[in-house]
Design a protein around this motif. Structure first.
Motif, PDB file in Angstrom:
ATOM      1  N   ILE A   1      36.425  30.582  44.854  1.00  0.00           N
ATOM      2  CA  ILE A   1      37.292  29.842  43.943  1.00  0.00           C
ATOM      3  C   ILE A   1      38.116  30.803  43.083  1.00  0.00           C
ATOM      4  O   ILE A   1      39.322  30.623  42.896  1.00  0.00           O
ATOM      5  CB  ILE A   1      36.454  28.903  43.052  1.00  0.00           C
ATOM      6  CG1 ILE A   1      35.752  27.849  43.918  1.00  0.00           C
ATOM      7  CG2 ILE A   1      37.332  28.222  42.000  1.00  0.00           C
ATOM      8  CD1 ILE A   1      34.783  26.973  43.147  1.00  0.00           C
ATOM      9  N   TYR A   2      37.469  31.868  42.586  1.00  0.00           N
ATOM     10  CA  TYR A   2      38.127  32.840  41.710  1.00  0.00           C
ATOM     11  C   TYR A   2      39.262  33.561  42.446  1.00  0.00           C
ATOM     12  O   TYR A   2      40.365  33.715  41.908  1.00  0.00           O
ATOM     13  CB  TYR A   2      37.099  33.846  41.198  1.00  0.00           C
ATOM     14  CG  TYR A   2      37.671  34.944  40.337  1.00  0.00           C
ATOM     15  CD1 TYR A   2      38.074  34.694  39.030  1.00  0.00           C
ATOM     16  CD2 TYR A   2      37.800  36.249  40.828  1.00  0.00           C
ATOM     17  CE1 TYR A   2      38.601  35.706  38.235  1.00  0.00           C
ATOM     18  CE2 TYR A   2      38.322  37.261  40.035  1.00  0.00           C
ATOM     19  CZ  TYR A   2      38.713  36.981  38.737  1.00  0.00           C
ATOM     20  OH  TYR A   2      39.234  37.985  37.966  1.00  0.00           O
ATOM     21  N   LYS A   3      39.010  33.988  43.684  1.00  0.00           N
ATOM     22  CA  LYS A   3      40.035  34.688  44.456  1.00  0.00           C
ATOM     23  C   LYS A   3      41.209  33.767  44.774  1.00  0.00           C
ATOM     24  O   LYS A   3      42.370  34.189  44.720  1.00  0.00           O
ATOM     25  CB  LYS A   3      39.427  35.248  45.743  1.00  0.00           C
ATOM     26  CG  LYS A   3      38.483  36.420  45.501  1.00  0.00           C
ATOM     27  CD  LYS A   3      37.834  36.875  46.791  1.00  0.00           C
ATOM     28  CE  LYS A   3      36.875  38.037  46.532  1.00  0.00           C
ATOM     29  NZ  LYS A   3      36.168  38.451  47.766  1.00  0.00           N
TER      30      LYS A   3
ATOM     31  N   THR B   1      27.314  32.508  43.209  1.00  0.00           N
ATOM     32  CA  THR B   1      28.241  33.643  43.128  1.00  0.00           C
ATOM     33  C   THR B   1      29.238  33.609  44.280  1.00  0.00           C
ATOM     34  O   THR B   1      30.439  33.860  44.079  1.00  0.00           O
ATOM     35  CB  THR B   1      27.470  34.975  43.148  1.00  0.00           C
ATOM     36  OG1 THR B   1      26.527  35.008  42.075  1.00  0.00           O
ATOM     37  CG2 THR B   1      28.414  36.148  42.996  1.00  0.00           C
TER      38      THR B   1
ATOM     39  N   ILE C   1      30.640  36.974  39.126  1.00  0.00           N
ATOM     40  CA  ILE C   1      31.786  36.682  39.985  1.00  0.00           C
ATOM     41  C   ILE C   1      32.873  37.740  39.836  1.00  0.00           C
ATOM     42  O   ILE C   1      33.488  38.172  40.816  1.00  0.00           O
ATOM     43  CB  ILE C   1      32.358  35.283  39.666  1.00  0.00           C
ATOM     44  CG1 ILE C   1      31.365  34.202  40.102  1.00  0.00           C
ATOM     45  CG2 ILE C   1      33.704  35.058  40.339  1.00  0.00           C
ATOM     46  CD1 ILE C   1      31.738  32.819  39.636  1.00  0.00           C
ATOM     47  N   THR C   2      33.111  38.186  38.607  1.00  0.00           N
ATOM     48  CA  THR C   2      34.268  39.048  38.336  1.00  0.00           C
ATOM     49  C   THR C   2      34.008  40.544  38.542  1.00  0.00           C
ATOM     50  O   THR C   2      34.973  41.309  38.642  1.00  0.00           O
ATOM     51  CB  THR C   2      34.761  38.824  36.891  1.00  0.00           C
ATOM     52  OG1 THR C   2      33.662  39.014  35.976  1.00  0.00           O
ATOM     53  CG2 THR C   2      35.313  37.417  36.730  1.00  0.00           C
TER      54      THR C   2
ATOM     55  N   ILE D   1      42.210  31.121  43.043  1.00  0.00           N
ATOM     56  CA  ILE D   1      42.968  30.889  41.807  1.00  0.00           C
ATOM     57  C   ILE D   1      43.784  32.122  41.436  1.00  0.00           C
ATOM     58  O   ILE D   1      44.943  32.021  41.020  1.00  0.00           O
ATOM     59  CB  ILE D   1      42.007  30.511  40.661  1.00  0.00           C
ATOM     60  CG1 ILE D   1      41.376  29.143  40.934  1.00  0.00           C
ATOM     61  CG2 ILE D   1      42.747  30.492  39.321  1.00  0.00           C
ATOM     62  CD1 ILE D   1      40.336  28.736  39.918  1.00  0.00           C
ATOM     63  N   LYS D   2      43.173  33.304  41.607  1.00  0.00           N
ATOM     64  CA  LYS D   2      43.852  34.551  41.241  1.00  0.00           C
ATOM     65  C   LYS D   2      45.085  34.770  42.097  1.00  0.00           C
ATOM     66  O   LYS D   2      46.143  35.160  41.592  1.00  0.00           O
ATOM     67  CB  LYS D   2      42.879  35.718  41.403  1.00  0.00           C
ATOM     68  CG  LYS D   2      43.342  37.006  40.756  1.00  0.00           C
ATOM     69  CD  LYS D   2      42.259  38.066  40.805  1.00  0.00           C
ATOM     70  CE  LYS D   2      42.723  39.346  40.136  1.00  0.00           C
ATOM     71  NZ  LYS D   2      41.661  40.395  40.178  1.00  0.00           N
TER      72      LYS D   2
ATOM     73  N   TYR E   1      29.785  34.054  35.377  1.00  0.00           N
ATOM     74  CA  TYR E   1      31.161  34.560  35.243  1.00  0.00           C
ATOM     75  C   TYR E   1      31.207  36.063  35.511  1.00  0.00           C
ATOM     76  O   TYR E   1      32.044  36.538  36.286  1.00  0.00           O
ATOM     77  CB  TYR E   1      31.716  34.261  33.851  1.00  0.00           C
ATOM     78  CG  TYR E   1      33.028  34.964  33.596  1.00  0.00           C
ATOM     79  CD1 TYR E   1      34.220  34.456  34.101  1.00  0.00           C
ATOM     80  CD2 TYR E   1      33.073  36.174  32.902  1.00  0.00           C
ATOM     81  CE1 TYR E   1      35.424  35.113  33.900  1.00  0.00           C
ATOM     82  CE2 TYR E   1      34.261  36.843  32.703  1.00  0.00           C
ATOM     83  CZ  TYR E   1      35.435  36.312  33.209  1.00  0.00           C
ATOM     84  OH  TYR E   1      36.623  36.978  33.028  1.00  0.00           O
TER      85      TYR E   1
ATOM     86  N   GLY F   1      31.663  30.800  43.652  1.00  0.00           N
ATOM     87  CA  GLY F   1      32.534  31.210  42.548  1.00  0.00           C
ATOM     88  C   GLY F   1      33.538  32.268  42.967  1.00  0.00           C
ATOM     89  O   GLY F   1      34.690  32.247  42.534  1.00  0.00           O
ATOM     90  N   ASP F   2      33.108  33.224  43.814  1.00  0.00           N
ATOM     91  CA  ASP F   2      34.012  34.262  44.323  1.00  0.00           C
ATOM     92  C   ASP F   2      35.182  33.654  45.078  1.00  0.00           C
ATOM     93  O   ASP F   2      36.340  34.058  44.895  1.00  0.00           O
ATOM     94  CB  ASP F   2      33.253  35.222  45.244  1.00  0.00           C
ATOM     95  CG  ASP F   2      32.643  36.385  44.481  1.00  0.00           C
ATOM     96  OD1 ASP F   2      33.198  36.757  43.435  1.00  0.00           O
ATOM     97  OD2 ASP F   2      31.606  36.904  44.913  1.00  0.00           O
TER      98      ASP F   2
END
Length: 262
Positions: free
Chosen positions: A28-30, A22, A97-98, A32-33, A94, A25-26
């Protein structure tokens, strides 16, 4: 080591693994966002209407995946167990993470999102407890409801129609029916329905998992891009036509003003 101590150790290991995944993933997600928010690539490649439609479909797909996860866990004999395990872990990760993990409620949700049964199958070759699996599946009912609420809210706030639900329902029902009528697994059914829906042929299948996933990517990627290309071309033709008419109208207005002055 006693059974109780061994079970607690397994719980601890699974929670730690999911926490590490998590956190990664957090990050990477931030990243990319933030990068995507600064980019104008979306507006350059896709018309605004197409982007809204894709976001609508995205919420519906998430909702469908939640119900599919429950369905396959209840009927695990219809799909290879390791496909189900990977699917459950990825989908759970997913949502983990979100979601906003700052509230107490969402922290509890995060704990319930941990796929204990899937991790136990992969790491220890057995399931820890049926109760946790039931809670995990029940939580996906809740996540599916949230996705549907987001879909309705997004649709209403952007003035979009809900006819897409009918289209998506047809594809979803066909996907389920294909598995049982053709006696194929979920991945083969998805490839067959995708090819049939996009008029590429019903029984076009790959021989490997990677090939089938690539087939799905190409089919839906081509479908989206072709739709976007058609919309972009239509918009360009209409823009050119109306610009020409506006220029003609402007010239007539200028001529009229000059006559009035004379």
């Amino acid at each position: 080591m006693g059974i109780f101590t061994k079970t607690l150790l397994q719980f601890f290991i699974e929670i730690c693994i999911f926490l590490i995944l998590t956190i990664i993933g957090d990050l990477i997600y931030k990243k990319i966002k933030v990068k995507w928010a600064k980019s104008e690539l979306t507006n350059d490649l896709l018309p605004e209407d197409e982007v809204h439609t894709l976001r609508q479909v995205f919420y519906l797909i998430l909702m469908a995946l939640c119900f599919l996860n429950i369905f396959y866990n209840l009927t695990s004999n219809t799909i290879h167990i390791y496909y189900l395990v990977i699917f459950d872990i990825i989908l759970s990760l997913y949502f983990a993470i979100t979601i906003d993990k700052s509230t107490r409620k969402n922290k509890i949700i995060w704990l319930l999102l941990i796929p204990y049964g899937a991790f136990s199958t992969v790491l220890f070759n057995h399931s820890l407890t049926v109760i946790l699996d039931i809670l995990h599946m029940t939580l996906f009912l809740y996540m599916g409801k949230l996705c549907y609420q987001k879909f309705i809210k997004y649709t209403q706030s952007h003035g979009l129609g809900v006819a897409i639900i009918l289209l998506f329902s047809i594809v979803f029902v066909s996907f389920i029916m294909t598995q049982y009528s053709e006696h194929v697994n979920a991945l083969d059914a998805l490839v067959m329905v995708s090819n049939s829906f996009t008029s590429n042929g019903y029984a076009v299948l790959g021989n490997s998992i990677a090939g089938k996933l690539n087939s799905i990517l190409l089919v839906w990627g081509g479908y989206v891009i072709s739709g976007a290309g058609t919309a972009t071309l239509t918009a360009a033709i209409l823009t050119r036509h109306f610009n020409k008419r506006f220029d003609e109208l402007e010239e007539k207005l200028i001529e009229r003003d000059n006559k009035n002055k004379n």
